[in-house]
Design a protein around this motif. Structure first.
Motif, PDB file in Angstrom:
ATOM      1  N   HIS A 172       0.825  -1.210   0.000  1.00 29.71           N
ATOM      2  CA  HIS A 172       0.000   0.000   0.000  1.00 29.71           C
ATOM      3  C   HIS A 172       0.860   1.261   0.000  1.00 29.71           C
ATOM      4  O   HIS A 172       0.593   2.209  -0.758  1.00 29.71           O
ATOM      5  CB  HIS A 172      -0.914  -0.005   1.228  1.00 29.71           C
ATOM      6  N   GLU A 173       1.883   1.274   0.830  1.00 29.61           N
ATOM      7  CA  GLU A 173       2.767   2.444   0.879  1.00 29.61           C
ATOM      8  C   GLU A 173       3.444   2.683  -0.462  1.00 29.61           C
ATOM      9  O   GLU A 173       3.607   3.829  -0.898  1.00 29.61           O
ATOM     10  CB  GLU A 173       3.824   2.246   1.964  1.00 29.61           C
ATOM     11  N   ALA A 174       3.838   1.613  -1.136  1.00 27.74           N
ATOM     12  CA  ALA A 174       4.489   1.743  -2.437  1.00 27.74           C
ATOM     13  C   ALA A 174       3.528   2.326  -3.471  1.00 27.74           C
ATOM     14  O   ALA A 174       3.913   3.181  -4.285  1.00 27.74           O
ATOM     15  CB  ALA A 174       5.006   0.395  -2.896  1.00 27.74           C
ATOM     16  N   PRO A 186      10.619  15.072  -2.178  1.00 27.35           N
ATOM     17  CA  PRO A 186      10.675  14.308  -3.430  1.00 27.35           C
ATOM     18  C   PRO A 186       9.950  12.977  -3.316  1.00 27.35           C
ATOM     19  O   PRO A 186       9.668  12.482  -2.215  1.00 27.35           O
ATOM     20  CB  PRO A 186      12.179  14.079  -3.617  1.00 27.35           C
ATOM     21  N   VAL A 187       9.643  12.395  -4.468  1.00 28.93           N
ATOM     22  CA  VAL A 187       9.185  11.011  -4.495  1.00 28.93           C
ATOM     23  C   VAL A 187      10.311  10.148  -3.930  1.00 28.93           C
ATOM     24  O   VAL A 187      11.486  10.357  -4.257  1.00 28.93           O
ATOM     25  CB  VAL A 187       8.860  10.572  -5.939  1.00 28.93           C
ATOM     26  N   ARG A 188       9.956   9.207  -3.089  1.00 29.82           N
ATOM     27  CA  ARG A 188      10.989   8.374  -2.448  1.00 29.82           C
ATOM     28  C   ARG A 188      11.436   7.277  -3.407  1.00 29.82           C
ATOM     29  O   ARG A 188      11.088   6.102  -3.282  1.00 29.82           O
ATOM     30  CB  ARG A 188      10.457   7.811  -1.139  1.00 29.82           C
ATOM     31  N   ILE A 189      12.255   7.691  -4.360  1.00 27.47           N
ATOM     32  CA  ILE A 189      12.655   6.821  -5.463  1.00 27.47           C
ATOM     33  C   ILE A 189      13.444   5.619  -4.962  1.00 27.47           C
ATOM     34  O   ILE A 189      13.249   4.491  -5.419  1.00 27.47           O
ATOM     35  CB  ILE A 189      13.468   7.631  -6.502  1.00 27.47           C
ATOM     36  N   GLY A 190      14.354   5.857  -4.020  1.00 28.74           N
ATOM     37  CA  GLY A 190      15.172   4.760  -3.508  1.00 28.74           C
ATOM     38  C   GLY A 190      14.334   3.657  -2.883  1.00 28.74           C
ATOM     39  O   GLY A 190      14.558   2.469  -3.133  1.00 28.74           O
ATOM     40  N   ALA A 196       4.144   5.805  -5.309  1.00 27.35           N
ATOM     41  CA  ALA A 196       4.239   5.809  -6.777  1.00 27.35           C
ATOM     42  C   ALA A 196       3.249   6.794  -7.388  1.00 27.35           C
ATOM     43  O   ALA A 196       3.527   7.414  -8.430  1.00 27.35           O
ATOM     44  CB  ALA A 196       4.000   4.405  -7.314  1.00 27.35           C
ATOM     45  N   ASP A 197       2.094   6.958  -6.743  1.00 26.35           N
ATOM     46  CA  ASP A 197       1.064   7.859  -7.260  1.00 26.35           C
ATOM     47  C   ASP A 197       1.485   9.321  -7.175  1.00 26.35           C
ATOM     48  O   ASP A 197       0.883  10.183  -7.826  1.00 26.35           O
ATOM     49  CB  ASP A 197      -0.233   7.644  -6.476  1.00 26.35           C
ATOM     50  N   ARG A 198       2.556   9.613  -6.400  1.00 26.78           N
ATOM     51  CA  ARG A 198       3.036  10.986  -6.295  1.00 26.78           C
ATOM     52  C   ARG A 198       3.899  11.395  -7.481  1.00 26.78           C
ATOM     53  O   ARG A 198       4.154  12.586  -7.686  1.00 26.78           O
ATOM     54  CB  ARG A 198       3.864  11.169  -5.017  1.00 26.78           C
ATOM     55  N   PHE A 256       9.649   2.692 -14.284  1.00 24.56           N
ATOM     56  CA  PHE A 256       9.515   1.667 -13.250  1.00 24.56           C
ATOM     57  C   PHE A 256       8.513   2.090 -12.175  1.00 24.56           C
ATOM     58  O   PHE A 256       7.808   1.242 -11.615  1.00 24.56           O
ATOM     59  CB  PHE A 256      10.876   1.258 -12.680  1.00 24.56           C
ATOM     60  N   ILE A 257       8.415   3.395 -11.918  1.00 23.93           N
ATOM     61  CA  ILE A 257       7.409   3.834 -10.951  1.00 23.93           C
ATOM     62  C   ILE A 257       6.000   3.642 -11.514  1.00 23.93           C
ATOM     63  O   ILE A 257       5.069   3.246 -10.799  1.00 23.93           O
ATOM     64  CB  ILE A 257       7.652   5.298 -10.539  1.00 23.93           C
ATOM     65  N   ARG A 258       5.843   3.894 -12.816  1.00 24.94           N
ATOM     66  CA  ARG A 258       4.552   3.660 -13.459  1.00 24.94           C
ATOM     67  C   ARG A 258       4.157   2.186 -13.362  1.00 24.94           C
ATOM     68  O   ARG A 258       2.986   1.837 -13.150  1.00 24.94           O
ATOM     69  CB  ARG A 258       4.613   4.102 -14.926  1.00 24.94           C
ATOM     70  N   GLN A 259       5.149   1.300 -13.509  1.00 25.98           N
ATOM     71  CA  GLN A 259       4.880  -0.133 -13.419  1.00 25.98           C
ATOM     72  C   GLN A 259       4.463  -0.525 -11.998  1.00 25.98           C
ATOM     73  O   GLN A 259       3.582  -1.367 -11.817  1.00 25.98           O
ATOM     74  CB  GLN A 259       6.110  -0.921 -13.874  1.00 25.98           C
ATOM     75  N   ILE A 260       5.096   0.078 -10.987  1.00 20.01           N
ATOM     76  CA  ILE A 260       4.677  -0.175  -9.607  1.00 20.01           C
ATOM     77  C   ILE A 260       3.242   0.305  -9.406  1.00 20.01           C
ATOM     78  O   ILE A 260       2.405  -0.395  -8.812  1.00 20.01           O
ATOM     79  CB  ILE A 260       5.635   0.511  -8.616  1.00 20.01           C
TER      80      ILE A 260
END
Length: 496
Positions: free
Chosen positions: A39-41, A118-122, A45-47, A69-73
């Motif tokens: 859920h957190e991911a 920022p989006v938490r990319i890591g 990702a929606d951000r 990759f964020i779009r895929q998540i």
């Protein structure tokens, strides 16, 4: 301790160093950033704005397609996201844990500029790669075997990235690693709270699933293997040597038994099966201003040192450690003091270090100068984290061109010696980051692959004959002769 204390007044002082300073060691190196759940991911990702000209992607040294990759998540496809990541960075799992994302992709994120958040990319990258690794599936298939062989020296990030990329192309790779385990700094040099649950070893096992890669541990260049033999016995050589040497302070008292190398101590911490047995000082001084200094300072503080001071010779703005890492150290109770240049380590009658005197410094017209004032700090242990250097063992009379004490390479990571490539911390001009080492390995692998596909067919048995000799006096053997490599791969390295 004031700077009026003389050497004589320290003579009878005993260094307070002992093991078992904590009552409970169970969570002393708990995960610094716990992973995102599903859920957190999805929420994170929606951000993402999925920028077309994504500045985060430009800021990534391996150029991972971050919006993709964020779009895929966000679409519920973490395995597809992991494949997107790993196609550019096969060590994406470790990089998600240790990369200074706050100064790379996340600093470039448009939400950072607009909102300061920022989006938490890591963490999203870790979510995807962990999901794939837990499935036990390797996302890539090895190409048909080419018969070409490559020797890789060093099983660190650069060597592993290069080896995996070459194995994908069907080449056979042997990695020679001086230490008992593969992984390089990922196994031996990363702070324990950044990489938990034996992740470096698990990622190494995952990488080897591509097949075609053998790791021979306990094989040091210049001691157990010779560069000339590798050049003669393999079609190409990649050097991912890292930096085995340690810089010195060049001050009195430096060789005392409790003046320690931070890199070696971190390796000891990483490999320890019982942290309670490690000797920890009451008052500890760390000398340096980079990531290694931060890592050792935090770990020693967590292991029970009462006072840990990190001393840096310039001002805070010049520290190589990011502002985030500096703040993290301070939150852990580490005191950071800048503008202090080590001048002398004071010893007791047992030749133990018990204090260190610093000259206070300042910048004048761009130069670091002493102000004339001094400061003495009590120190039961002193850790040197002032950088490493290439020891050059094994390079010998190869004639390899150097720059700034490291190996000089071109844009394809070729060295000045034909048939030899290099990458990672051992080459000049690098960033000394895991992710930058991975990129070096990738670039070299592409160049090596192009080189190998121009070579004629291999001569059966040639490599084995040369390596069996493993000596320098081989004048009758042409150093660029084609070869074949028939080493048996490990049980986890099967063709897919």
């Amino acid at each position: 301790m004031s700077d009026q204390h003389s050497h004589d007044r320290h003579n009878n002082t005993a260094a307070d160093i002992r093991p078992n300073r904590l009552d409970n060691y169970q969570d002393v190196f708990a995960d610094l950033h716990p992973p995102l759940d599903k859920h957190e991911a999805l929420v994170e990702a929606d951000r993402c704005y999925f920028c077309y000209d994504a500045p985060c992607m430009t800021a990534c040294p391996t150029h991972i397609d971050i919006p993709q990759f964020i779009r895929q998540i966000a679409g519920g496809n973490p395995q597809g996201a992991a494949r997107t990541i790993l196609s550019e960075n096969i060590l994406g799992g470790m990089c998600a844990r240790v990369c200074p994302t706050e100064t790379l992709c996340e600093e470039a994120c448009v939400r950072e500029a607009a909102e300061g958040k920022p989006v938490r990319i890591g963490l999203l990258q870790r979510h995807a790669t962990d999901h794939l690794m837990e499935s036990g599936v390797h996302p890539f298939t090895r190409a048909p075997v080419t018969g070409k062989s490559v020797a890789v020296v060093g099983a660190g990030p650069a060597g592993l990235a290069c080896a995996h990329a070459l194995a994908r192309e069907g080449h056979t790779v042997t990695i020679f690693e001086a230490r008992p385990k593969g992984g390089g700094l990922n196994e031996y040099g990363i702070a324990s709270y950044k990489s938990v649950d034996n992740f470096a070893a698990r990622e190494l096992e995952f990488i080897l699933k591509i097949g075609g890669i053998t790791i021979e541990t306990g094989k040091a260049l210049g001691k157990d293997i010779q560069l000339d033999a590798l050049r003669s016995g393999y079609d190409a050589v990649f050097l991912g040597l890292g930096l085995g040497g340690t810089n010195r302070l060049h001050i009195a008292g430096e060789d005392a038994e409790n003046v320690l190398d931070a890199v070696r101590t971190i390796a000891e911490l990483r490999q320890s099966s019982d942290l309670s047995r490690l000797n920890i000082g009451k008052n500890v001084v760390v000398i340096g201003g980079g990531m290694t200094a931060i890592d050792i300072a935090i770990q020693i503080k967590r292991l029970g040192a009462e006072n840990v001071t990190l001393a840096y010779r310039r001002d805070r703005e010049h520290m190589n450690a990011s502002l985030y890492e500096q703040q993290l150290a301070q939150m852990e109770g580490v005191v950071i003091r800048d503008c202090l240049q080590p001048e002398e380590i004071l010893l007791n009658e047992q030749e133990q270090a018990i204090a260190i005197r610093f000259a206070q410094t300042e910048q004048r017209e761009g130069k670091l100068v002493a102000t004339g004032a001094t400061l003495t700090l009590a120190a039961d242990q002193i850790y040197k984290a002032i950088g490493q250097k290439l020891d050059g063992q094994g390079l010998g009379a190869s004639g390899m061109e150097m720059s700034g004490g490291r190996i000089k390479t071109d844009t394809e990571n070729r060295t000045s010696v034909k048939g030899i490539w290099a990458g990672g911390d051992c080459v000049s001009g690098g960033q000394d980051l895991t992710v930058a080492s991975v990129q070096d390995g990738k670039i070299a692998a592409q160049s090596i692959h192009h080189h190998l596909m121009q070579l004629p067919e291999a001569v059966s048995g040639f490599a084995e004959a040369v390596l069996a000799a493993n000596r320098k006096d081989l004048p009758s053997l042409h150093p660029h002769a084609p070869s074949v490599h028939n080493h048996t791969t490990s049980s986890s390295a099967k063709d897919h």
